[in-house]
Design an enzyme around this catalytic site. Structure first.
Site, PDB file in Angstrom:
ATOM      1  CG  ASP A   6      14.285 -11.435   7.976  1.00 53.14           C
ATOM      2  OD1 ASP A   6      14.221 -10.202   7.901  1.00 53.14           O
ATOM      3  OD2 ASP A   6      14.286 -12.177   6.967  1.00 53.14           O
TER       4      ASP A   6
ATOM      5  CB  ILE B 204       5.552 -13.207   9.892  1.00 54.81           C
ATOM      6  CG1 ILE B 204       5.260 -12.932   8.411  1.00 54.81           C
ATOM      7  CG2 ILE B 204       6.755 -12.418  10.370  1.00 54.81           C
ATOM      8  CD1 ILE B 204       4.747 -11.520   8.144  1.00 54.81           C
TER       9      ILE B 204
ATOM     10  CD  GLU C 141       8.239 -11.509  -0.815  1.00 57.89           C
ATOM     11  OE1 GLU C 141       8.860 -10.819  -1.649  1.00 57.89           O
ATOM     12  OE2 GLU C 141       8.744 -12.504  -0.259  1.00 57.89           O
TER      13      GLU C 141
ATOM     14  CB  THR D 211       3.769   1.683   2.120  1.00 57.92           C
ATOM     15  OG1 THR D 211       4.053   2.451   0.966  1.00 57.92           O
ATOM     16  CG2 THR D 211       2.650   0.709   1.768  1.00 57.92           C
ATOM     17  CG  ASP D 212       4.032   6.789   0.245  1.00 57.48           C
ATOM     18  OD1 ASP D 212       4.270   5.636  -0.162  1.00 57.48           O
ATOM     19  OD2 ASP D 212       4.711   7.780  -0.097  1.00 57.48           O
ATOM     20  CD  GLU D 213       4.114   1.828  -3.314  1.00 52.61           C
ATOM     21  OE1 GLU D 213       3.460   0.929  -3.868  1.00 52.61           O
ATOM     22  OE2 GLU D 213       5.325   1.987  -3.509  1.00 52.61           O
TER      23      GLU D 213
ATOM     24  CE1 TYR E 150       4.919  -3.566  -0.336  1.00 54.76           C
ATOM     25  CE2 TYR E 150       4.408  -1.455  -1.377  1.00 54.76           C
ATOM     26  CZ  TYR E 150       4.933  -2.176  -0.314  1.00 54.76           C
ATOM     27  OH  TYR E 150       5.469  -1.516   0.764  1.00 54.76           O
TER      28      TYR E 150
ATOM     29  CE  LYS F 296       3.259  -2.823   4.034  1.00 57.30           C
ATOM     30  NZ  LYS F 296       4.015  -3.504   5.107  1.00 57.30           N
TER      31      LYS F 296
ATOM     32  N   GLY G  19       0.543  -0.008 -14.452  1.00 59.60           N
ATOM     33  CA  GLY G  19      -0.202   0.699 -13.394  1.00 59.60           C
ATOM     34  C   GLY G  19       0.675   1.624 -12.564  1.00 59.60           C
ATOM     35  CG  HIS G  20       5.045   3.895 -12.855  1.00 56.20           C
ATOM     36  ND1 HIS G  20       6.149   4.195 -13.605  1.00 56.20           N
ATOM     37  CD2 HIS G  20       5.409   4.128 -11.572  1.00 56.20           C
ATOM     38  CE1 HIS G  20       7.132   4.582 -12.830  1.00 56.20           C
ATOM     39  NE2 HIS G  20       6.702   4.561 -11.584  1.00 56.20           N
TER      40      HIS G  20
HETATM   41  P1  NAD Z   1      12.834  -5.499   2.416  1.00 59.17           P
HETATM   42  O1  NAD Z   1      12.257  -6.224   1.271  1.00 59.17           O
HETATM   43  O2  NAD Z   1      14.190  -4.887   2.282  1.00 59.17           O
HETATM   44  O3  NAD Z   1      12.872  -6.445   3.698  1.00 59.17           O
HETATM   45  C1  NAD Z   1      11.832  -7.302   4.027  1.00 59.17           C
HETATM   46  C2  NAD Z   1      12.353  -8.287   5.057  1.00 59.17           C
HETATM   47  O4  NAD Z   1      11.262  -9.144   5.426  1.00 59.17           O
HETATM   48  C3  NAD Z   1      13.470  -9.203   4.539  1.00 59.17           C
HETATM   49  O5  NAD Z   1      14.492  -9.297   5.515  1.00 59.17           O
HETATM   50  C4  NAD Z   1      12.785 -10.543   4.355  1.00 59.17           C
HETATM   51  O6  NAD Z   1      13.650 -11.648   4.529  1.00 59.17           O
HETATM   52  C5  NAD Z   1      11.711 -10.487   5.420  1.00 59.17           C
HETATM   53  N1  NAD Z   1      10.571 -11.359   5.120  1.00 59.17           N
HETATM   54  C6  NAD Z   1       9.894 -11.457   3.954  1.00 59.17           C
HETATM   55  N2  NAD Z   1       8.912 -12.380   4.069  1.00 59.17           N
HETATM   56  C7  NAD Z   1       8.965 -12.855   5.342  1.00 59.17           C
HETATM   57  C8  NAD Z   1       8.220 -13.794   6.068  1.00 59.17           C
HETATM   58  N3  NAD Z   1       7.197 -14.469   5.502  1.00 59.17           N
HETATM   59  N4  NAD Z   1       8.531 -14.036   7.353  1.00 59.17           N
HETATM   60  C9  NAD Z   1       9.567 -13.375   7.944  1.00 59.17           C
HETATM   61  N5  NAD Z   1      10.320 -12.470   7.293  1.00 59.17           N
HETATM   62  C10 NAD Z   1      10.021 -12.202   6.015  1.00 59.17           C
HETATM   63  O7  NAD Z   1      11.757  -4.395   2.798  1.00 59.17           O
HETATM   64  P2  NAD Z   1      11.964  -2.919   3.373  1.00 59.17           P
HETATM   65  O8  NAD Z   1      12.149  -1.989   2.246  1.00 59.17           O
HETATM   66  O9  NAD Z   1      12.931  -2.965   4.471  1.00 59.17           O
HETATM   67  O10 NAD Z   1      10.499  -2.655   3.955  1.00 59.17           O
HETATM   68  C11 NAD Z   1      10.181  -3.037   5.286  1.00 59.17           C
HETATM   69  C12 NAD Z   1       8.730  -2.686   5.557  1.00 59.17           C
HETATM   70  O11 NAD Z   1       8.538  -1.289   5.372  1.00 59.17           O
HETATM   71  C13 NAD Z   1       7.752  -3.364   4.608  1.00 59.17           C
HETATM   72  O12 NAD Z   1       6.621  -3.732   5.355  1.00 59.17           O
HETATM   73  C14 NAD Z   1       7.397  -2.289   3.595  1.00 59.17           C
HETATM   74  O13 NAD Z   1       6.102  -2.492   3.096  1.00 59.17           O
HETATM   75  C15 NAD Z   1       7.476  -1.045   4.444  1.00 59.17           C
HETATM   76  N6  NAD Z   1       7.832   0.208   3.748  1.00 59.17           N
HETATM   77  C16 NAD Z   1       8.948   0.259   2.951  1.00 59.17           C
HETATM   78  C17 NAD Z   1       9.323   1.472   2.364  1.00 59.17           C
HETATM   79  C18 NAD Z   1      10.552   1.588   1.509  1.00 59.17           C
HETATM   80  O14 NAD Z   1      10.767   2.650   0.896  1.00 59.17           O
HETATM   81  N7  NAD Z   1      11.409   0.590   1.417  1.00 59.17           N
HETATM   82  C19 NAD Z   1       8.534   2.615   2.591  1.00 59.17           C
HETATM   83  C20 NAD Z   1       7.386   2.508   3.406  1.00 59.17           C
HETATM   84  C21 NAD Z   1       7.067   1.305   3.980  1.00 59.17           C
HETATM   85  O1  DAU Z   2       6.388   4.727  -1.229  1.00 57.37           O
HETATM   86  C1  DAU Z   2       6.816   3.707  -0.387  1.00 57.37           C
HETATM   87  C2  DAU Z   2       7.220   2.493  -1.216  1.00 57.37           C
HETATM   88  O2  DAU Z   2       8.456   2.822  -1.845  1.00 57.37           O
HETATM   89  C3  DAU Z   2       7.366   1.229  -0.378  1.00 57.37           C
HETATM   90  O3  DAU Z   2       6.110   0.886   0.156  1.00 57.37           O
HETATM   91  C4  DAU Z   2       7.906   0.072  -1.219  1.00 57.37           C
HETATM   92  O4  DAU Z   2       8.126  -1.057  -0.410  1.00 57.37           O
HETATM   93  C5  DAU Z   2       9.220   0.517  -1.840  1.00 57.37           C
HETATM   94  O5  DAU Z   2       9.734  -0.496  -2.675  1.00 57.37           O
HETATM   95  C6  DAU Z   2       9.034   1.808  -2.641  1.00 57.37           C
HETATM   96  O6  DAU Z   2       8.205   1.555  -3.810  1.00 57.37           O
HETATM   97  P1  DAU Z   2       8.514   2.231  -5.231  1.00 57.37           P
HETATM   98  O7  DAU Z   2       7.874   1.418  -6.271  1.00 57.37           O
HETATM   99  O8  DAU Z   2       8.220   3.688  -5.193  1.00 57.37           O
HETATM  100  O9  DAU Z   2      10.134   2.069  -5.251  1.00 57.37           O
HETATM  101  P2  DAU Z   2      11.142   1.632  -6.421  1.00 57.37           P
HETATM  102  O10 DAU Z   2      12.512   1.921  -5.904  1.00 57.37           O
HETATM  103  O11 DAU Z   2      10.852   0.290  -6.947  1.00 57.37           O
HETATM  104  O12 DAU Z   2      10.816   2.684  -7.566  1.00 57.37           O
HETATM  105  C7  DAU Z   2      10.923   4.085  -7.342  1.00 57.37           C
HETATM  106  C8  DAU Z   2      10.501   4.771  -8.615  1.00 57.37           C
HETATM  107  O13 DAU Z   2      11.496   4.544  -9.636  1.00 57.37           O
HETATM  108  C9  DAU Z   2       9.197   4.247  -9.195  1.00 57.37           C
HETATM  109  O14 DAU Z   2       8.480   5.324  -9.774  1.00 57.37           O
HETATM  110  C10 DAU Z   2       9.637   3.283 -10.295  1.00 57.37           C
HETATM  111  C11 DAU Z   2      10.945   3.875 -10.763  1.00 57.37           C
HETATM  112  N1  DAU Z   2      11.976   2.916 -11.248  1.00 57.37           N
HETATM  113  C12 DAU Z   2      12.296   1.863 -10.434  1.00 57.37           C
HETATM  114  C13 DAU Z   2      13.255   0.945 -10.813  1.00 57.37           C
HETATM  115  C14 DAU Z   2      13.581  -0.236  -9.941  1.00 57.37           C
HETATM  116  C15 DAU Z   2      12.644   3.132 -12.427  1.00 57.37           C
HETATM  117  O15 DAU Z   2      12.382   4.125 -13.155  1.00 57.37           O
HETATM  118  N2  DAU Z   2      13.604   2.230 -12.817  1.00 57.37           N
HETATM  119  C16 DAU Z   2      13.934   1.146 -12.064  1.00 57.37           C
HETATM  120  O16 DAU Z   2      14.805   0.334 -12.501  1.00 57.37           O
END
Ligand code: NAD
Ligand code: DAU
Length: 380
Positions: free
Chosen positions: A34, A62, A86, A141-143, A166, A170, A319-320
């Site tokens: 990491d 990475i 990211e 991700t589902d995105e 983003y 992905k 682009g929400h």
């Molecule tokens: P996060 O942002 O909390 O964690 C990302 C981690 O990656 C951090 O520890 C960061 O230090 C590390 N990192 C970033 N750039 C790096 C690099 N260049 N080299 C090495 N390490 C690096 O993210 P998360 O929410 O834990 O998501 C993890 C994975 O799951 C991501 O690939 C994300 O796209 C995917 N994902 C997240 C969600 C969600 O809801 N959070 C849902 C579906 C998929």
């Molecule tokens: O669907 C999987 C994705 O979920 C992952 O791939 C991403 O890494 C993860 O960050 C997450 O993306 P979202 O954009 O859906 O998550 P976020 O928590 O940023 O936002 C969730 C919803 O809430 C989205 O519709 C935007 C809204 N939002 C978010 C924030 C931060 C608000 O209304 N207010 C806020 O302050």
């Protein structure tokens, strides 16, 4: 013993995965790579590293070719689980290039590292021969499927249609993983999951940000009209799905992961307000952590202001995406995976975790978080 290289293991899902594997999969050793960006926190996995000879931490990027090669030479890695990315959509709108660098080129660098160390020779047809039982697993991700209207679900056959920098990065990473599978016959798998929630979620994301703001007596920013829908999954259920796919899923396959738990953002915010209010009504000692301290005539701390009046509708995300919703039929039918934690239970567990772990929140937000918050929300 098998050896997993877990990238991004100090972030939200990666750290939960590290803890999950150490607890439930004693046959697996972990190398955690990491870069410790703003989203990575070594404190989150400190006890997992220090108490456990099965878990080694390496700080690094990475994208660093030399380092990735060194790790493959030093450790008997059988599996790469690539969480490192990211991950925040809002940040990708501000700075797309970093997302392309880490999420696409970083993934490709890991694929190359694995390819160079896992190929044992060449078949007569020219394709590489692979070491047995190796796997490159991409956490996606589902995105990548874009945005849904009011009906329908994302299946593995839904066309890719990413809309933010983003999700475009992905999607590109998924395609380069697929390209390595098609071109070199590399053993890969991909999981595409919906929104996760649970412990160690960085408070730039909706659920932990709302919890943090309530405790600080701040307004609760809801983008647009709050009607956007996300499909929430407790993080442990995601970790179990990834482990199941790596160990039992078919090579070259994509599996969607989700728990049929769609909620509008407004519903989520209201649920958190009511959950915090209820816990603080019954367990008064938690009120001491509120930043807003008005003492009532009976000597107790006022919590009547923790109500829906805190909600503030702010400028929408560019682009929400309107709605995400996963159809998890494939992973359920093929691998028997189903989510264990229902949302009503998971959100209470999550809120309690944040109430009990304010030191963690302070630690991870002690750096640039304030500047970030002002920049993102100051002019909304
Ligand atoms: P996060 O942002 O909390 O964690 C990302 C981690 O990656 C951090 O520890 C960061 O230090 C590390 N990192 C970033 N750039 C790096 C690099 N260049 N080299 C090495 N390490 C690096 O993210 P998360 O929410 O834990 O998501 C993890 C994975 O799951 C991501 O690939 C994300 O796209 C995917 N994902 C997240 C969600 C969600 O809801 N959070 C849902 C579906 C998929
Ligand atoms: O669907 C999987 C994705 O979920 C992952 O791939 C991403 O890494 C993860 O960050 C997450 O993306 P979202 O954009 O859906 O998550 P976020 O928590 O940023 O936002 C969730 C919803 O809430 C989205 O519709 C935007 C809204 N939002 C978010 C924030 C931060 C608000 O209304 N207010 C806020 O302050």
């Amino acid at each position: 013993m098998k050896c997993y290289l877990v990238t991004g293991g100090a972030g939200f899902i990666g750290a939960n995965f590290v803890k999950y594997i150490l607890k439930y999969a004693p046959e697996i050793q972990l190398i955690v790579l990491d870069a410790l960006t703003y989203a990575g926190n070594l404190g989150t996995i400190a006890s997992d590293i220090s108490d456990n000879s099965r878990c080694v931490f390496v700080k690094g990027d990475i994208c660093d070719k030399e380092l990735v090669n060194k790790l493959f030479e030093e450790y008997p890695i059988d599996c790469v689980v690539n969480f490192a990315a990211e991950s925040h959509v809002d940040r990708s709108i501000e700075n797309p290039q970093l997302f392309l660098q880490t999420n696409i080129l970083g993934t490709q660098n890991l694929l190359d590292g694995a390819r160079h160390h896992w190929v044992t020779g060449k078949a007569e047809n020219g394709y590489p021969l692979w070491k047995s039982n190796v796997r490159f697993h991409q956490v996606s991700t589902d995105e990548v499927y874009g945005s849904l209207g009011t009906g329908g679900y994302f299946t593995e056959l839904t066309p890719l249609d990413p809309r933010s920098p983003y999700s475009a990065s992905k999607t590109s990473a998924d395609l380069i993983v697929k390209a390595y599978a098609d071109t070199y016959k590399m053993p890969v798998s991909i999981t595409r999951c919906s929104n996760n929630y649970g412990p160690y979620h960085f408070p730039e994301k909706l659920i932990p940000l709302i919890i943090k703001n309530i405790l600080e007596g701040k307004q609760l920013p809801v983008y647009g009209d709050g009607s956007n829908v996300r499909d929430w999954l407790y993080v442990d259920d995601h970790c179990k799905a990834i482990y199941t796919v790596i160990e039992k899923g078919r090579e070259g396959e994509v599996y969607n992961v989700g728990g049929h738990n769609e909620r509008t953002n407004l519903e989520i915010v209201k649920t958190i307000i009511h959950t915090i209010y209820q816990i603080l009504s019954r367990e008064q000692h938690y009120r001491a952590m509120l930043k807003k301290q008005t003492i009532l005539a009976d000597g107790s701390i006022d919590i009547s202001w923790i109500n829906e009046g805190l909600i503030t509708f702010v400028k929408d995300r560019l682009g929400h995406d309107q709605r995400y919703a996963i159809d998890p039929t494939k992973i359920t039918n093929e691998l028997g995976w189903t989510p264990q934690t229902m949302f009503d239970e998971g959100i209470i567990k999550t809120v309690r975790w944040y109430l009990d772990n304010q030191a963690w929140v302070e630690e991870v937000t002690s750096g640039d978080y304030q500047k970030y918050y002002e920049k993102m929300y100051g002019d909304r």
